[in-house]
Write a protein that holds these residues in place. Structure first.
Motif, PDB file in Angstrom:
ATOM      1  N   GLU A 131       6.980 -17.130 -66.630  1.00 54.45           N
ATOM      2  CA  GLU A 131       5.635 -16.332 -66.569  1.00 54.45           C
ATOM      3  C   GLU A 131       4.642 -16.821 -67.625  1.00 54.45           C
ATOM      4  O   GLU A 131       3.490 -17.091 -67.585  1.00 54.45           O
ATOM      5  CB  GLU A 131       5.848 -14.877 -66.664  1.00 54.45           C
ATOM      6  N   VAL A 132       5.305 -17.010 -68.878  1.00 55.79           N
ATOM      7  CA  VAL A 132       4.640 -17.510 -70.064  1.00 55.79           C
ATOM      8  C   VAL A 132       3.961 -19.081 -69.680  1.00 55.79           C
ATOM      9  O   VAL A 132       2.753 -19.298 -69.901  1.00 55.79           O
ATOM     10  CB  VAL A 132       5.460 -17.511 -71.452  1.00 55.79           C
ATOM     11  N   LEU A 133       4.739 -19.810 -69.024  1.00 54.38           N
ATOM     12  CA  LEU A 133       4.293 -21.056 -68.681  1.00 54.38           C
ATOM     13  C   LEU A 133       2.989 -21.074 -67.526  1.00 54.38           C
ATOM     14  O   LEU A 133       2.199 -21.785 -67.711  1.00 54.38           O
ATOM     15  CB  LEU A 133       5.445 -22.113 -68.076  1.00 54.38           C
ATOM     16  N   SER A 134       3.228 -20.048 -66.617  1.00 48.19           N
ATOM     17  CA  SER A 134       2.231 -20.119 -65.674  1.00 48.19           C
ATOM     18  C   SER A 134       0.673 -19.376 -66.399  1.00 48.19           C
ATOM     19  O   SER A 134      -0.126 -20.073 -66.075  1.00 48.19           O
ATOM     20  CB  SER A 134       2.608 -18.690 -64.776  1.00 48.19           C
ATOM     21  N   ARG A 135       0.992 -18.603 -67.315  1.00 48.57           N
ATOM     22  CA  ARG A 135      -0.431 -18.308 -67.904  1.00 48.57           C
ATOM     23  C   ARG A 135      -1.048 -19.162 -68.840  1.00 48.57           C
ATOM     24  O   ARG A 135      -1.916 -19.430 -68.741  1.00 48.57           O
ATOM     25  CB  ARG A 135       0.134 -16.864 -68.958  1.00 48.57           C
ATOM     26  N   ILE A 136       0.121 -20.344 -69.151  1.00 53.49           N
ATOM     27  CA  ILE A 136      -0.543 -21.432 -70.160  1.00 53.49           C
ATOM     28  C   ILE A 136      -1.078 -22.388 -69.210  1.00 53.49           C
ATOM     29  O   ILE A 136      -2.126 -23.093 -69.841  1.00 53.49           O
ATOM     30  CB  ILE A 136       0.630 -22.190 -71.030  1.00 53.49           C
ATOM     31  N   THR A 137      -0.689 -22.499 -67.983  1.00 53.80           N
ATOM     32  CA  THR A 137      -1.131 -23.490 -67.074  1.00 53.80           C
ATOM     33  C   THR A 137      -2.090 -22.841 -66.219  1.00 53.80           C
ATOM     34  O   THR A 137      -3.465 -23.283 -66.073  1.00 53.80           O
ATOM     35  CB  THR A 137       0.039 -24.137 -66.206  1.00 53.80           C
ATOM     36  N   THR A 138      -1.776 -21.956 -65.261  1.00 52.27           N
ATOM     37  CA  THR A 138      -2.861 -21.440 -64.148  1.00 52.27           C
ATOM     38  C   THR A 138      -3.938 -20.600 -64.665  1.00 52.27           C
ATOM     39  O   THR A 138      -4.924 -20.943 -64.209  1.00 52.27           O
ATOM     40  CB  THR A 138      -1.784 -20.476 -63.158  1.00 52.27           C
ATOM     41  N   ASP A 139      -3.490 -19.771 -65.613  1.00 57.59           N
ATOM     42  CA  ASP A 139      -4.676 -18.930 -66.100  1.00 57.59           C
ATOM     43  C   ASP A 139      -5.547 -19.710 -66.908  1.00 57.59           C
ATOM     44  O   ASP A 139      -6.612 -19.229 -66.838  1.00 57.59           O
ATOM     45  CB  ASP A 139      -4.027 -17.658 -67.064  1.00 57.59           C
ATOM     46  N   THR A 140      -5.179 -20.527 -67.849  1.00 56.75           N
ATOM     47  CA  THR A 140      -5.952 -21.468 -68.564  1.00 56.75           C
ATOM     48  C   THR A 140      -6.919 -22.248 -67.564  1.00 56.75           C
ATOM     49  O   THR A 140      -8.042 -22.648 -67.954  1.00 56.75           O
ATOM     50  CB  THR A 140      -5.483 -22.195 -69.428  1.00 56.75           C
ATOM     51  N   THR A 141      -6.340 -22.605 -66.462  1.00 60.09           N
ATOM     52  CA  THR A 141      -7.130 -23.385 -65.394  1.00 60.09           C
ATOM     53  C   THR A 141      -8.294 -22.640 -64.978  1.00 60.09           C
ATOM     54  O   THR A 141      -9.411 -23.149 -64.853  1.00 60.09           O
ATOM     55  CB  THR A 141      -6.128 -23.685 -64.392  1.00 60.09           C
ATOM     56  N   LEU A 142      -7.954 -21.266 -64.860  1.00 60.13           N
ATOM     57  CA  LEU A 142      -9.147 -20.487 -64.468  1.00 60.13           C
ATOM     58  C   LEU A 142     -10.508 -20.418 -65.402  1.00 60.13           C
ATOM     59  O   LEU A 142     -11.391 -20.502 -65.289  1.00 60.13           O
ATOM     60  CB  LEU A 142      -8.611 -19.187 -63.820  1.00 60.13           C
ATOM     61  N   ILE A 143      -9.602 -20.323 -66.529  1.00 60.09           N
ATOM     62  CA  ILE A 143     -10.776 -20.318 -67.795  1.00 60.09           C
ATOM     63  C   ILE A 143     -11.523 -21.487 -67.831  1.00 60.09           C
ATOM     64  O   ILE A 143     -12.786 -21.441 -68.119  1.00 60.09           O
ATOM     65  CB  ILE A 143      -9.919 -19.934 -69.046  1.00 60.09           C
ATOM     66  N   ARG A 325      -4.651 -11.652 -69.735  1.00 54.61           N
ATOM     67  CA  ARG A 325      -3.063 -11.993 -69.667  1.00 54.61           C
ATOM     68  C   ARG A 325      -2.739 -12.772 -70.794  1.00 54.61           C
ATOM     69  O   ARG A 325      -1.811 -12.776 -71.251  1.00 54.61           O
ATOM     70  CB  ARG A 325      -2.713 -12.776 -68.175  1.00 54.61           C
ATOM     71  N   LEU A 326      -3.790 -13.778 -71.111  1.00 50.45           N
ATOM     72  CA  LEU A 326      -3.517 -14.674 -72.248  1.00 50.45           C
ATOM     73  C   LEU A 326      -3.740 -13.800 -73.482  1.00 50.45           C
ATOM     74  O   LEU A 326      -3.084 -14.018 -74.516  1.00 50.45           O
ATOM     75  CB  LEU A 326      -4.636 -15.913 -72.254  1.00 50.45           C
ATOM     76  N   ALA A 327      -4.727 -13.119 -73.625  1.00 49.83           N
ATOM     77  CA  ALA A 327      -4.877 -12.023 -74.894  1.00 49.83           C
ATOM     78  C   ALA A 327      -3.742 -11.354 -74.722  1.00 49.83           C
ATOM     79  O   ALA A 327      -3.291 -10.973 -76.052  1.00 49.83           O
ATOM     80  CB  ALA A 327      -6.141 -11.193 -74.500  1.00 49.83           C
ATOM     81  N   GLU A 328      -2.943 -10.763 -73.883  1.00 48.73           N
ATOM     82  CA  GLU A 328      -1.691 -10.177 -74.362  1.00 48.73           C
ATOM     83  C   GLU A 328      -0.906 -10.829 -74.919  1.00 48.73           C
ATOM     84  O   GLU A 328       0.003 -10.405 -75.764  1.00 48.73           O
ATOM     85  CB  GLU A 328      -1.205  -9.656 -72.827  1.00 48.73           C
ATOM     86  N   LEU A 329      -0.711 -12.249 -74.532  1.00 48.11           N
ATOM     87  CA  LEU A 329       0.214 -13.249 -75.272  1.00 48.11           C
ATOM     88  C   LEU A 329       0.124 -13.097 -76.749  1.00 48.11           C
ATOM     89  O   LEU A 329       0.720 -13.286 -77.733  1.00 48.11           O
ATOM     90  CB  LEU A 329       0.296 -14.464 -74.415  1.00 48.11           C
ATOM     91  N   LEU A 330      -1.418 -13.515 -76.898  1.00 49.99           N
ATOM     92  CA  LEU A 330      -2.150 -13.789 -78.228  1.00 49.99           C
ATOM     93  C   LEU A 330      -1.816 -12.513 -79.140  1.00 49.99           C
ATOM     94  O   LEU A 330      -1.644 -12.407 -80.458  1.00 49.99           O
ATOM     95  CB  LEU A 330      -3.596 -14.228 -78.186  1.00 49.99           C
TER      96      LEU A 330
END
Length: 598
Positions: A131-143, A325-330
């Protein structure tokens, strides 16, 4: 399988209602403020030029109606010049905002990775690495989509909407007033469906992350899956999650399509009604044909920008969910943290280790004590073996000594300094670990060994490999030390992986050596060679060994016998065998019979 981290689904949905989540990108945009300003200027240029074109069209129409061909030619030439400016401005805007988007997303990915790689293992008991990898790839692609296009596009359409509205007022107050009557009708569906769309966007991203986590877990365990003929089970599980993701996406797409249909129909129906009235005004001589054409173009631009904004709003909702979701990780809080004012170790550690009444429960097993009331002192240079049945707490000693976790009570000390009083990087430099399941990176054999000390020379790397009995097999690889060993070392046998891990620890040259079944995968000849290297390495170091091999345990200065998280006996091999009890039984079952079998 539970989706997401420890944050509840309700909290996630509440958070996704705030488009303001995109403000979290502010710190990443701030260093590139000049580029933001340049992009804004290019944006205003192109929007301004767009708003000039209808005026030129009006002049052309009225000039044509008046029969002034010379004036008509001048307006056409001016229109070509405007088109050139518009083209250059648009290209410049694209370059600036796309470059800015790529730069910011790269920074976000680095920041998230830097944060996640430093998180203690306790954090990953609640969140899958996939899931972390998904956030780093998929979510950042949306951004990237938002920064690189959507924000710029939305601002441009907002400028065109507001500028076009002003121009419409200047052209005809009456017709503009009629157009504005449809605004409330347009706002209602945006408010009604917008919240639903935001929640669905966040849900869809959660499913994508779960799918990525499941795929990562299955593919990393492909050999085990195949060995148990469980391909169909893995396929069915992934198919179920993928279908859930598809159905979630379908719900989001349906709501967004419905929103688009309503807005476009309301806007264009309203404008067509207003234009019908405008056509009658031309017939009555209230306004000229050129003014009506100008009003029609501005109306189309305002309608188009409104429809575009409704589309972009959906993209912004998805990006807001991704940003959350990325902010949750940061913003993730680690249970293990460095002190604000750390104590420094002066030079190389002596290697004294002390556990003072340490009790610890793993977060995933809070009802079972992994260690309970452990007190022990290991002198500098002493070799101590930890033995006992599986789950007795032996490897947990290593986990706490490396400060992957903190005990609930008691203190772990190195050279008399409590580990939480030092930075993790500070005291971990004094430790070298050889795990039972050695980690081999997708790199060359040389770089895998050099991981133990990145500044080591090639000669030092090869000397460490020789000491670990790894040099011979490494030289038989296609490119020797520069051979790529594959992901997780798939090109190597279990024993070869262990020897590279031992060479890595030898190269590190740390004062404390932690060996967790370090020779378990070696054949008898290799074990003898490695054991000789380990013996030489242990001579001047504090060494903790988790092992079941008789030769390793017998050579220890002291043996600690663990059972159910407690130390139940300690002494030398001979004294413990003489005492009877658990160690004598383990020695008889695991050592003597094993030795006879060999």
């Amino acid at each position: 399988m539970a989706r997401g981290s420890s944050i509840t689904g309700a909290e996630q949905r509440d958070g996704s209602r705030r488009i303001g989540a995109l403000r979290a990108l502010g710190p990443f945009l701030k260093p590139y403020l000049p580029w933001v300003i340049l992009g804004g200027l290019a944006l205003m240029l192109t929007a301004g030029v767009s708003l000039v074109l209808p005026m030129a069209a009006r002049r052309v129409v009225d000039g044509f109606a008046a029969g002034d061909l010379h004036l008509l030619d001048q307006y056409f030439i001016a229109a070509i010049g405007i088109a050139l400016v518009f083209a250059c401005g648009t290209g410049l805007r694209y370059y600036i905002v796309t470059r800015l988007g790529e730069r910011v997303v790269a920074d976000v990915r680095r920041a998230v990775f830097d944060r996640m790689i430093a998180m203690s293992p306790a954090y990953y008991e609640r969140l899958m690495t996939g899931e972390v990898l998904s956030r780093i790839t998929t979510d950042t692609t949306l951004i990237l989509s938002v920064i690189g296009s959507s924000v710029s596009y939305s601002l441009r359409n907002m400028l065109i909407f507001s500028g076009g509205l002003v121009a419409m007022l200047i052209t005809s107050v009456k017709l503009t007033g009629l157009v504005l009557l449809i605004v409330p009708v347009m706002i209602l569906p945006i408010l009604a469906l917008g919240r639903r769309l935001r929640a669905l966007s966040r849900e869809n991203q959660d499913f994508i992350a779960e799918s990525s986590g499941n795929a990562s877990e299955a593919l990393l365990s492909a050999q085990t899956v195949q060995a148990y003929s469980a391909e169909a089970t893995a396929q069915a599980r992934f198919a179920r999650i993928t279908e859930d993701s598809y159905r979630s996406a379908l719900r989001r797409i349906t709501v967004r399509a419905l929103l688009t249909i309503i807005i476009i129909f309301v806007v264009f129906s309203g404008i067509l009604g207003v234009l019908w009235i405008g056509a009658r005004d031309v017939q009555a001589g209230v306004m000229s044909a050129g003014e009506l054409v100008q009003f029609v173009i501005y109306s189309g631009m305002v309608a188009g920008s409104t429809a575009a904004l409704s589309e972009i709003w959906g993209e912004l909702q998805r990006a807001a969910g991704a940003t959350e979701r990325l902010a949750e990780l940061l913003d993730a809080r680690d249970t293990v943290a460095d002190p604000a004012a750390p104590t420094r170790l002066e030079g190389r550690a002596r290697g004294e280790i002390r556990f003072d009444d340490v009790t610890f429960h793993y977060p995933a097993r809070p009802d079972i004590a992994a260690l309970e009331g452990i007190s022990l002192t290991i002198a500098p240079g002493e070799t101590v073996a930890l033995v006992g049945p599986s789950g007795a707490g032996k490897s947990t000693v290593f986990q706490l000594l490396l400060r992957f976790y903190d005990p609930e009570s008691g203190t772990v000390r190195l050279d008399g300094i409590a580990l939480p009083d030092m930075t993790r990087a500070e005291f971990r430099r004094q430790l070298a670990l050889v795990p039972q399941d050695p980690v081999i990176f997708a790199d060359t054999a040389r770089e895998n060994i050099r991981f133990g000390r990145p500044d080591a020379t090639d000669a030092e790397v090869e000397a460490a490999a020789r000491a670990a009995a790894a040099d011979t097999f490494i030289r038989t690889l296609p490119k020797g030390y520069d051979s790529y060993v594959g992901e997780r070392g798939v090109m190597l046998s279990g024993g070869q992986k262990q020897r590279i891990a031992i060479a890595r620890a030898i190269l590190r040259d740390a004062p404390v050596l932690l060996l967790d079944e370090a020779t378990s995968a070696l054949d008898a000849e290799s074990e003898q060679l490695v054991q000789a290297a380990v013996d030489a390495l242990s001579a001047e170091r504090t060494t903790l060994i988790v092992a079941h091999r008789l030769a390793t345990v017998k050579k220890a200065d002291r043996i600690l016998v663990f059972d159910e998280g407690r130390i139940i006996a300690e002494g030398t091999h001979d004294s413990l065998v003489a005492e009877g009890g658990l160690y004598a039984r383990l020695a008889r079952l695991q050592f003597t019979e094993g030795l006879a079998a060999e």
